[in-house]
Design a protein around this motif. Structure first.
Motif, mmCIF file in Angstrom:
data_model
loop_
_atom_site.group_PDB
_atom_site.id
_atom_site.type_symbol
_atom_site.label_atom_id
_atom_site.label_comp_id
_atom_site.label_asym_id
_atom_site.label_seq_id
_atom_site.Cartn_x
_atom_site.Cartn_y
_atom_site.Cartn_z
ATOM 1 N N ALA A 1 -25.227 6.561 -2.812
ATOM 2 C CA ALA A 1 -24.267 6.038 -3.254
ATOM 3 C C ALA A 1 -22.931 6.513 -3.511
ATOM 4 N N THR A 2 -22.749 7.923 -3.221
ATOM 5 C CA THR A 2 -21.342 8.148 -3.243
ATOM 6 C C THR A 2 -20.171 8.109 -1.647
ATOM 7 N N LEU A 3 -21.125 7.991 -0.549
ATOM 8 C CA LEU A 3 -20.549 7.631 1.113
ATOM 9 C C LEU A 3 -19.269 6.986 0.107
ATOM 10 N N ASP A 4 -18.429 6.405 0.089
ATOM 11 C CA ASP A 4 -17.378 6.127 0.122
ATOM 12 C C ASP A 4 -16.331 7.381 -0.524
ATOM 13 N N ILE A 5 -17.295 8.423 -1.350
ATOM 14 C CA ILE A 5 -15.855 9.231 -1.831
ATOM 15 C C ILE A 5 -16.478 10.517 -0.958
ATOM 16 N N GLN A 6 -18.245 10.627 -0.041
ATOM 17 C CA GLN A 6 -17.605 11.404 0.454
ATOM 18 C C GLN A 6 -16.730 11.491 1.616
ATOM 19 N N ILE A 7 -16.546 10.115 1.994
ATOM 20 C CA ILE A 7 -15.739 9.763 3.000
ATOM 21 C C ILE A 7 -14.775 10.195 3.199
ATOM 22 N N GLU A 8 -13.888 10.547 1.549
ATOM 23 C CA GLU A 8 -12.206 10.929 1.245
ATOM 24 C C GLU A 8 -12.559 11.625 1.334
ATOM 25 N N ALA A 9 -13.582 12.767 0.494
ATOM 26 C CA ALA A 9 -13.203 13.874 0.135
ATOM 27 C C ALA A 9 -13.330 14.750 1.462
ATOM 28 N N PHE A 10 -14.251 14.321 2.746
ATOM 29 C CA PHE A 10 -14.231 15.190 4.005
ATOM 30 C C PHE A 10 -12.598 14.949 4.858
ATOM 31 N N LYS A 11 -12.468 13.797 4.602
ATOM 32 C CA LYS A 11 -10.897 13.969 5.497
ATOM 33 C C LYS A 11 -9.699 14.560 4.481
ATOM 34 N N PHE A 12 -10.172 14.000 3.609
ATOM 35 C CA PHE A 12 -8.559 15.458 2.740
ATOM 36 C C PHE A 12 -8.845 16.338 3.159
ATOM 37 N N GLN A 13 -9.927 17.285 3.232
ATOM 38 C CA GLN A 13 -10.489 18.476 3.677
ATOM 39 C C GLN A 13 -10.268 18.571 4.745
ATOM 40 N N ILE A 14 -10.194 17.514 5.728
ATOM 41 C CA ILE A 14 -9.780 18.112 7.005
ATOM 42 C C ILE A 14 -8.562 17.773 6.981
ATOM 43 N N ASN A 15 -7.462 17.508 6.466
ATOM 44 C CA ASN A 15 -6.494 17.156 6.082
ATOM 45 C C ASN A 15 -6.081 18.398 6.092
ATOM 46 N N LEU A 16 -6.551 19.130 5.061
ATOM 47 C CA LEU A 16 -5.959 20.747 4.611
ATOM 48 C C LEU A 16 -6.333 21.190 5.453
ATOM 49 N N ALA A 17 -7.380 21.223 5.861
ATOM 50 C CA ALA A 17 -7.578 22.461 7.360
ATOM 51 C C ALA A 17 -6.496 22.462 8.387
ATOM 52 N N LYS A 18 -6.531 21.350 8.712
ATOM 53 C CA LYS A 18 -4.452 21.040 9.681
ATOM 54 C C LYS A 18 -3.601 21.514 9.351
ATOM 55 N N LYS A 19 -3.336 21.247 7.881
ATOM 56 C CA LYS A 19 -2.498 22.216 7.274
ATOM 57 C C LYS A 19 -2.189 24.033 7.275
ATOM 58 N N TYR A 20 -3.081 24.092 7.033
ATOM 59 C CA TYR A 20 -2.935 25.696 6.925
ATOM 60 C C TYR A 20 -3.825 26.257 8.694
ATOM 61 N N GLN A 21 -3.945 25.146 9.308
ATOM 62 C CA GLN A 21 -4.001 26.085 10.561
ATOM 63 C C GLN A 21 -5.999 26.500 10.721
ATOM 64 N N LEU A 22 -7.145 25.690 9.960
ATOM 65 C CA LEU A 22 -8.153 26.230 9.385
ATOM 66 C C LEU A 22 -8.770 25.931 10.606
ATOM 67 N N PRO A 23 -10.169 26.351 10.916
ATOM 68 C CA PRO A 23 -11.530 25.315 11.281
ATOM 69 C C PRO A 23 -12.390 24.976 10.174
ATOM 70 N N ILE A 24 -12.942 23.803 10.805
ATOM 71 C CA ILE A 24 -13.700 22.849 9.429
ATOM 72 C C ILE A 24 -15.261 23.324 9.485
ATOM 73 N N VAL A 25 -15.845 24.065 8.712
ATOM 74 C CA VAL A 25 -17.367 24.196 9.118
ATOM 75 C C VAL A 25 -18.133 22.261 8.107
ATOM 76 N N ILE A 26 -18.977 21.812 9.473
ATOM 77 C CA ILE A 26 -19.134 20.430 8.699
ATOM 78 C C ILE A 26 -20.738 20.702 8.390
ATOM 79 N N HIS A 27 -20.896 19.716 7.352
ATOM 80 C CA HIS A 27 -22.489 20.023 6.646
ATOM 81 C C HIS A 27 -22.590 17.798 6.292
ATOM 82 N N CYS A 28 -24.105 17.937 8.150
ATOM 83 C CA CYS A 28 -24.261 16.978 7.858
ATOM 84 C C CYS A 28 -25.281 16.869 7.741
#
Length: 255
Positions: free
Chosen positions: A104-131
């Protein structure tokens, strides 16, 4: 020989009775580098204490785990962003999508995932993905966000050969843990077709203990069982697996 555990929840309540002894057991077993993923703000204090207690061995990530993406997720994301702005972390993680516990939370999970990917880009950091039960959804986000500055680790990889190759195509290493030792884990059937340069080792302690500890509390020292299995599958020495995967972890985390 130095072994790197790229994903271990050493702050977990499961270790409250013997945390220091458990970490020392791992260090004595050549596990010298522990990369610690975040879950949510309730664990931040414990994570910072771990780093203070083991400064030469413990490296912290910051992020919001997908199963913690709930009603207060915007406040949680603000906490993540504030900490990334305040001090240095080795990665943004663990982040991603989990459809096993809650679809039921898929939409906000996607939103949070994308937001944090962009934080990683901003701070030039890798991401660690839970799938979990979400390969298609994860790949859709990675396709939309792909760029030269997006890279990281596909934690606890449990997919098939095609999915492994696809993850790698998005600049991701594959995190290999206890599942490779399971009879029904299936990744042992193809993983040696993937060049070792794409792999890192992990435990996900206290979860997913390898054989012969399956079903019990996992701990970082048990990464040696993952090492043994990969040495068998690749037909090279455990020391060489440890060396290559530790170098891979340095390439990702810059540490």
């Amino acid at each position: 020989m130095i072994i790197t555990d790229t994903h271990t929840h050493l702050y977990s309540e499961a270790f409250n009775e013997d945390r220091t002894e458990m970490i020392q057991r791992a260090i004595d077993a050549n596990v010298k580098r522990f990369f610690i993923p975040a879950i949510d703000s309730s664990y931040t204090t414990a994570m910072l204490q771990l780093e203070k207690d083991f400064p030469e061995h413990v490296f912290l990530m910051m992020g919001l785990h997908p199963t913690s993406v709930k009603a207060s997720y915007k406040e949680e994301l603000a906490h993540v962003e504030a900490l990334l702005d305040e001090r240095t972390f080795c990665a943004v993680g663990e982040i991603g999508i989990d459809l096993y516990w809650d679809t039921a939370t898929l939409d906000i999970q996607i939103e949070a995932f994308k937001f944090q990917i962009n934080l990683a880009k901003k701070y030039q950091l890798p991401i660690v993905i839970h799938c979990r039960d979400a390969f298609d959804e994860i790949f859709e986000v990675l396709e939309a966000e792909k760029s030269d500055d997006l890279f990281g680790i596909f934690h606890c990889f449990t997919g098939n050969l095609e999915q492994a190759k696809k993850a790698i195509s998005y600049n991701m290493k594959l995190g290999i843990g206890g599942v490779v030792t399971f009879k029904n884990g299936k990744i042992d059937q193809f993983i040696n077709q993937i060049d070792l340069k794409h792999l890192v080792l992990e435990t996900d302690a206290p979860y997913l203990a390898p054989k012969p500890f399956r079903g019990k509390r996992n701990e970082s020292a048990y990464i040696n069982k993952v090492l043994e299995k990969l040495a068998e599958l690749y037909q090279i020495s455990e020391a060489e697996i440890a060396r290559i995967t530790t170098e891979n972890s340095k390439a990702i985390f810059g540490i």
